[in-house]
Design a protein around this motif. Structure first.
Motif, PDB file in Angstrom:
ATOM      1  N   ARG A  35       0.809  -1.277   0.173  1.00 56.99           N
ATOM      2  CA  ARG A  35       0.118   0.057  -0.011  1.00 56.99           C
ATOM      3  C   ARG A  35       0.766   1.257  -0.175  1.00 56.99           C
ATOM      4  NH1 ARG A  35      -5.580  -0.452   2.347  1.00 56.99           N
ATOM      5  NH2 ARG A  35      -4.985   2.084   2.870  1.00 56.99           N
ATOM      6  N   ARG A  36       0.650   2.215  -0.691  1.00 59.62           N
ATOM      7  CA  ARG A  36       1.278   3.645  -0.791  1.00 59.62           C
ATOM      8  C   ARG A  36       0.885   4.291   0.449  1.00 59.62           C
ATOM      9  NH1 ARG A  36       3.449   4.825  -5.393  1.00 59.62           N
ATOM     10  NH2 ARG A  36       2.569   4.084  -7.115  1.00 59.62           N
ATOM     11  N   ASP A  37      -0.238   4.302   0.957  1.00 61.24           N
ATOM     12  CA  ASP A  37      -0.399   5.061   2.197  1.00 61.24           C
ATOM     13  C   ASP A  37       0.210   4.719   3.476  1.00 61.24           C
ATOM     14  OD1 ASP A  37      -2.108   2.746   2.822  1.00 61.24           O
ATOM     15  OD2 ASP A  37      -3.810   3.830   2.967  1.00 61.24           O
ATOM     16  N   ASN A  38       0.482   3.217   3.560  1.00 61.82           N
ATOM     17  CA  ASN A  38       1.204   2.762   5.061  1.00 61.82           C
ATOM     18  C   ASN A  38       2.248   1.896   4.602  1.00 61.82           C
ATOM     19  OD1 ASN A  38      -0.207   0.391   4.619  1.00 61.82           O
ATOM     20  ND2 ASN A  38      -1.788   0.599   6.080  1.00 61.82           N
ATOM     21  N   GLY A  39       2.679   1.480   3.532  1.00 56.40           N
ATOM     22  CA  GLY A  39       3.638   0.481   3.296  1.00 56.40           C
ATOM     23  C   GLY A  39       3.276  -0.854   3.434  1.00 56.40           C
ATOM     24  N   ALA A  40       2.194  -1.184   3.866  1.00 50.65           N
ATOM     25  CA  ALA A  40       1.969  -2.496   4.661  1.00 50.65           C
ATOM     26  C   ALA A  40       1.773  -3.563   3.163  1.00 50.65           C
ATOM     27  CB  ALA A  40       0.835  -2.603   5.343  1.00 50.65           C
ATOM     28  N   TRP A  41       2.024  -4.623   3.184  1.00 51.26           N
ATOM     29  CA  TRP A  41       1.639  -5.846   2.288  1.00 51.26           C
ATOM     30  C   TRP A  41       0.342  -6.598   2.793  1.00 51.26           C
ATOM     31  CZ3 TRP A  41       4.053  -6.466  -2.323  1.00 51.26           C
ATOM     32  CH2 TRP A  41       5.440  -6.062  -2.325  1.00 51.26           C
ATOM     33  N   VAL A  42      -0.538  -6.365   1.776  1.00 47.30           N
ATOM     34  CA  VAL A  42      -1.831  -6.895   2.181  1.00 47.30           C
ATOM     35  C   VAL A  42      -2.336  -7.526   0.669  1.00 47.30           C
ATOM     36  CG1 VAL A  42      -2.526  -5.259   3.739  1.00 47.30           C
ATOM     37  CG2 VAL A  42      -3.017  -4.626   1.441  1.00 47.30           C
ATOM     38  N   GLU A 108       3.877  -1.272  -4.894  1.00 49.67           N
ATOM     39  CA  GLU A 108       4.467  -2.389  -5.748  1.00 49.67           C
ATOM     40  C   GLU A 108       3.208  -3.426  -5.650  1.00 49.67           C
ATOM     41  OE1 GLU A 108       8.055  -4.035  -3.901  1.00 49.67           O
ATOM     42  OE2 GLU A 108       8.498  -2.378  -2.885  1.00 49.67           O
ATOM     43  N   VAL A 109       3.218  -4.455  -6.532  1.00 48.00           N
ATOM     44  CA  VAL A 109       2.286  -5.608  -6.865  1.00 48.00           C
ATOM     45  C   VAL A 109       3.032  -6.815  -7.116  1.00 48.00           C
ATOM     46  CG1 VAL A 109       0.457  -6.430  -8.187  1.00 48.00           C
ATOM     47  CG2 VAL A 109       0.843  -4.043  -7.750  1.00 48.00           C
ATOM     48  N   ALA A 110       2.865  -7.727  -6.313  1.00 51.75           N
ATOM     49  CA  ALA A 110       3.841  -9.014  -6.426  1.00 51.75           C
ATOM     50  C   ALA A 110       2.999 -10.117  -6.615  1.00 51.75           C
ATOM     51  CB  ALA A 110       4.817  -8.970  -5.322  1.00 51.75           C
ATOM     52  N   TRP A 111       3.549 -11.205  -7.071  1.00 49.31           N
ATOM     53  CA  TRP A 111       2.936 -12.646  -6.996  1.00 49.31           C
ATOM     54  C   TRP A 111       3.900 -13.377  -5.978  1.00 49.31           C
ATOM     55  CZ3 TRP A 111      -1.581 -13.811  -8.841  1.00 49.31           C
ATOM     56  CH2 TRP A 111      -2.205 -13.156  -9.937  1.00 49.31           C
ATOM     57  N   LEU A 112       3.544 -13.759  -4.859  1.00 49.38           N
ATOM     58  CA  LEU A 112       4.349 -14.341  -3.937  1.00 49.38           C
ATOM     59  C   LEU A 112       4.052 -15.768  -3.828  1.00 49.38           C
ATOM     60  CD1 LEU A 112       4.147 -11.895  -0.851  1.00 49.38           C
ATOM     61  CD2 LEU A 112       5.673 -11.912  -2.662  1.00 49.38           C
ATOM     62  N   ASP A 113       5.012 -16.475  -3.692  1.00 51.01           N
ATOM     63  CA  ASP A 113       5.143 -17.909  -3.318  1.00 51.01           C
ATOM     64  C   ASP A 113       4.444 -17.939  -1.840  1.00 51.01           C
ATOM     65  OD1 ASP A 113       6.280 -20.403  -1.604  1.00 51.01           O
ATOM     66  OD2 ASP A 113       6.109 -20.796  -3.955  1.00 51.01           O
ATOM     67  N   PRO A 114       3.387 -18.873  -1.325  1.00 53.15           N
ATOM     68  CA  PRO A 114       2.914 -18.841  -0.140  1.00 53.15           C
ATOM     69  C   PRO A 114       3.829 -18.844   0.891  1.00 53.15           C
ATOM     70  CG  PRO A 114       1.568 -20.398  -1.700  1.00 53.15           C
ATOM     71  CD  PRO A 114       2.839 -19.950  -2.549  1.00 53.15           C
ATOM     72  N   SER A 115       4.706 -19.333   0.770  1.00 51.48           N
ATOM     73  CA  SER A 115       5.878 -19.284   2.007  1.00 51.48           C
ATOM     74  C   SER A 115       6.557 -18.098   2.157  1.00 51.48           C
ATOM     75  CB  SER A 115       7.121 -20.469   1.573  1.00 51.48           C
ATOM     76  OG  SER A 115       7.795 -19.828   0.336  1.00 51.48           O
TER      77      SER A 115
END
Length: 149
Positions: A35-42, A108-115
């Motif tokens: 997120r741009r507003d708080n830098g959290a990955w969600v 950022e937008v990412a495709w993460l491995d579940p791990s």
């Protein structure tokens, strides 16, 4: 009194409802945003408008936040932030178009491995995606904004 003039009975708690997507590719990777507003990955998602079906919220928010078009398939969980009174509905989604890219809402937008989920995300958000990967029916969890309670 609410912004639109409706009255709530005295002492009645008010909640906000949001809807998000657990977008899972065929290779098992999961779509997340920083997120741009708080830098959290969600997981991508947002507030359900009063006149909106939560599945439409998921479609709209994921497109706005990631550039990816999705189709919600099944409700995988209900999550309540006990501190803020936010109830979040999470739907497993399949990709139907678009290309993942940063947007006005996501640095950022990412495709993460579940791990990788628990490494980048607070527990209260990572669990939404790990629950969606389990295929065990809708889960219901409460949290304080970061950790499960």
């Amino acid at each position: 009194m609410t912004d639109d003039g409706r009255r709530y009975p005295a002492g009645l708690p008010r909640h906000s409802v949001s809807a998000g997507g657990a977008v899972i590719r065929d290779d098992g990777r999961v779509l997340v945003i920083k997120r741009r507003d708080n830098g959290a990955w969600v997981q991508p998602g947002g507030v359900v408008e009063l006149d909106e079906d939560p599945r439409d919220t998921v479609r709209r928010e994921i497109l706005e936040e990631t550039g990816v078009e999705v189709e919600p398939e099944v409700l995988t969980g209900v999550y309540k932030n006990m501190e803020r009174g936010i109830v979040s509905l999470v739907f497993r989604c399949r990709v139907v178009g678009g290309t993942a890219r940063p947007t006005a809402e996501a640095d950022e937008v990412a495709w993460l491995d579940p791990s990788e989920l628990s490494e980048r995300m607070d527990e209260a958000f990572a669990v939404r995606l790990t629950d969606a990967l389990q295929d065990a029916g809708p889960c219901m969890r409460i949290h304080d904004g970061k950790n499960l309670l």
